[in-house]
Design a protein around this motif. Structure first.
Motif, PDB file in Angstrom:
ATOM      1  N   ARG A 102      10.188 -28.103   0.170  1.00 45.48           N
ATOM      2  CA  ARG A 102      11.533 -28.500   0.616  1.00 45.48           C
ATOM      3  C   ARG A 102      11.483 -29.106   2.020  1.00 45.48           C
ATOM      4  NH1 ARG A 102      12.678 -23.508  -1.853  1.00 45.48           N
ATOM      5  NH2 ARG A 102      12.819 -22.371   0.108  1.00 45.48           N
ATOM      6  N   GLU A 103      10.751 -28.442   2.900  1.00 42.81           N
ATOM      7  CA  GLU A 103      10.722 -28.927   4.282  1.00 42.81           C
ATOM      8  C   GLU A 103       9.869 -30.189   4.429  1.00 42.81           C
ATOM      9  OE1 GLU A 103      12.347 -25.362   6.844  1.00 42.81           O
ATOM     10  OE2 GLU A 103      10.202 -25.715   7.145  1.00 42.81           O
ATOM     11  N   GLU A 104       8.862 -30.330   3.592  1.00 46.11           N
ATOM     12  CA  GLU A 104       8.119 -31.604   3.555  1.00 46.11           C
ATOM     13  C   GLU A 104       9.068 -32.739   3.198  1.00 46.11           C
ATOM     14  OE1 GLU A 104       5.158 -33.035   3.914  1.00 46.11           O
ATOM     15  OE2 GLU A 104       3.701 -31.413   4.132  1.00 46.11           O
ATOM     16  N   VAL A 163      10.802 -27.201  15.839  1.00 47.81           N
ATOM     17  CA  VAL A 163      11.309 -27.771  14.583  1.00 47.81           C
ATOM     18  C   VAL A 163      10.205 -28.519  13.838  1.00 47.81           C
ATOM     19  CG1 VAL A 163      13.732 -27.887  15.235  1.00 47.81           C
ATOM     20  CG2 VAL A 163      12.208 -29.796  15.838  1.00 47.81           C
ATOM     21  N   GLU A 164      10.506 -28.823  12.579  1.00 49.88           N
ATOM     22  CA  GLU A 164       9.479 -29.317  11.640  1.00 49.88           C
ATOM     23  C   GLU A 164       8.789 -30.603  12.108  1.00 49.88           C
ATOM     24  OE1 GLU A 164      12.557 -28.454  10.855  1.00 49.88           O
ATOM     25  OE2 GLU A 164      12.368 -26.716   9.534  1.00 49.88           O
ATOM     26  N   TYR A 165       9.535 -31.482  12.730  1.00 50.67           N
ATOM     27  CA  TYR A 165       8.983 -32.758  13.214  1.00 50.67           C
ATOM     28  C   TYR A 165       8.569 -32.516  14.662  1.00 50.67           C
ATOM     29  CZ  TYR A 165       8.935 -37.899  13.955  1.00 50.67           C
ATOM     30  OH  TYR A 165       8.587 -39.206  14.229  1.00 50.67           O
ATOM     31  N   MET A 252       1.460 -24.960  10.487  1.00 48.33           N
ATOM     32  CA  MET A 252       1.747 -23.753  11.293  1.00 48.33           C
ATOM     33  C   MET A 252       3.210 -23.360  11.164  1.00 48.33           C
ATOM     34  SD  MET A 252      -0.157 -24.704  14.841  1.00 48.33           S
ATOM     35  CE  MET A 252      -1.700 -25.582  14.812  1.00 48.33           C
ATOM     36  N   HIS A 253       4.061 -24.378  11.179  1.00 49.68           N
ATOM     37  CA  HIS A 253       5.500 -24.134  11.024  1.00 49.68           C
ATOM     38  C   HIS A 253       5.764 -23.397   9.704  1.00 49.68           C
ATOM     39  CE1 HIS A 253       9.835 -25.216  11.463  1.00 49.68           C
ATOM     40  NE2 HIS A 253       9.790 -25.066  10.148  1.00 49.68           N
ATOM     41  N   THR A 254       5.146 -23.871   8.642  1.00 51.12           N
ATOM     42  CA  THR A 254       5.352 -23.252   7.328  1.00 51.12           C
ATOM     43  C   THR A 254       4.822 -21.819   7.316  1.00 51.12           C
ATOM     44  OG1 THR A 254       5.170 -25.419   6.262  1.00 51.12           O
ATOM     45  CG2 THR A 254       4.873 -23.488   4.862  1.00 51.12           C
ATOM     46  N   ALA A 256       4.549 -19.803   9.903  1.00 52.08           N
ATOM     47  CA  ALA A 256       5.404 -18.962  10.740  1.00 52.08           C
ATOM     48  C   ALA A 256       6.759 -18.717  10.075  1.00 52.08           C
ATOM     49  CB  ALA A 256       5.593 -19.627  12.103  1.00 52.08           C
ATOM     50  N   HIS A 257       7.276 -19.751   9.413  1.00 54.33           N
ATOM     51  CA  HIS A 257       8.558 -19.634   8.716  1.00 54.33           C
ATOM     52  C   HIS A 257       8.429 -18.613   7.573  1.00 54.33           C
ATOM     53  CE1 HIS A 257      12.269 -22.438   8.328  1.00 54.33           C
ATOM     54  NE2 HIS A 257      12.596 -21.205   8.072  1.00 54.33           N
ATOM     55  N   THR A 258       7.327 -18.707   6.842  1.00 56.25           N
ATOM     56  CA  THR A 258       7.081 -17.783   5.733  1.00 56.25           C
ATOM     57  C   THR A 258       6.885 -16.356   6.256  1.00 56.25           C
ATOM     58  OG1 THR A 258       6.050 -19.596   4.499  1.00 56.25           O
ATOM     59  CG2 THR A 258       5.603 -17.354   3.724  1.00 56.25           C
TER      60      THR A 258
HETATM   61 ZN    ZN Z   1      11.379 -24.868   8.845  1.00 53.91          ZN
END
Ligand code: ZN
Length: 287
Positions: A102-104, A163-165, A252-254, A256-258
């Motif tokens: 989803r975030e991709e 944030v993701e970007y 890394m974002h994914t 940490a989010h998970t």
């Molecule tokens: Zn995110």
């Protein structure tokens, strides 16, 4: 393409060569839900495919440019409502698989796509720009800030590295990016200008006129010259490793989010109540 309204975005010509794409969810402070993200994508595509258009202005209706990602479900749109623009799939898969897909799709790939639109884009920013809102300004070529503009990314409070970007070090230099992320403090328009994140600061009442005047000046140049210049700068950033770094940080974002979801018993940042607790006190208002 004639002037028109998408569900959450207004598309108007300033001149035949300049299009203004205006986010139109002022009641939600232009929070990005799926609908707004798709409408932005469609509006940018329309401007890009219109061979008369040379410059695209991105702005937000109301007192604030963007409050970030919509944490309350927004207009109710779901992934199945749209054809993906990227190559990821299985958006409803459990665990990190669906979350990453989803975030991709709606953050990393969409922002990358917009950043690579070959025509110059100007972000016109007033009031608050928070977290996911930063990404919208950053994908543009030029950022014009009202003197009341301020910027913030507070997702480190949830153990997530921005944030993701992840353009922070490129946008404000690594020293300021560390302070910006570690403290979660607001970055004023003045400080954003000082570190080179915004091009100009103008009185709020003159913001649109100033932006349109600059767009007119840019539109005097041949479009192919503008495209080649934009591509040259984008290629330079990529040669410096910007895109590789962003892709790595996204993983890394994914993670940490998970991790956040796992230690919070499956609850995401997006709770049913629309507010997530901030470690160290208080509940975060949806933004
Ligand atoms: Zn995110």
């Amino acid at each position: 393409m004639p002037d028109q309204a998408f569900k959450t975005v207004l598309y108007t010509h300033v001149t035949p060569e300049i299009v203004r794409v205006r986010m139109n969810r002022p009641e939600a402070r232009n929070a990005q839900d799926l609908q707004l993200t798709r409408d932005l994508n469609d509006a940018f595509d329309a401007a890009n495919q219109d061979d008369n258009v040379k410059v695209i202005i991105l702005s937000g209706e109301g007192p604030h440019f963007s409050s970030g990602h919509d944490m309350r479900g927004g207009t109710g749109a779901v992934f199945a409502d749209f054809r993906p623009v990227g190559t990821w799939a299985n958006f409803d898969a459990p665990g990190a698989e669906g979350a990453m897909a989803r975030e991709e799709e709606i953050y990393l790939q969409m922002c990358r796509r917009w950043r690579n639109i070959p025509k110059p884009m100007i972000a016109e920013v007033q009031g608050k720009t928070i977290a996911g809102g930063l990404m919208l300004a950053w994908v543009c070529d030029i950022i014009i800030a009202a003197d009341d503009a301020e910027f913030r990314d507070l997702v480190v409070s949830w153990g997530i590295p921005g944030v993701e970007y992840f353009a922070h070090p490129w946008e404000m230099g690594h020293r300021k990016a560390r302070q910006f992320l570690y403290t979660g403090d607001w970055l004023s328009a003045k400080d954003a200008y000082r570190v080179g994140m915004v091009n100009e600061i103008v009185p709020a009442a003159e913001l649109s006129q100033f932006t349109e005047d600059m767009a007119r000046k840019i539109a005097e140049k041949p479009l192919f010259g503008l495209k080649m210049t934009k591509e040259a700068i984008n290629q330079t950033l990529d040669a410096q490793g910007q895109w590789n770094a962003m892709q790595t940080v996204f993983v890394m974002h994914t993670l940490a989010h998970t991790h956040w979801r796992e230690v919070n018993h499956g609850r995401g940042l997006y709770t049913a109540e629309g507010a997530a607790p901030v470690p160290g006190g208080g509940a975060r208002k949806p933004e």
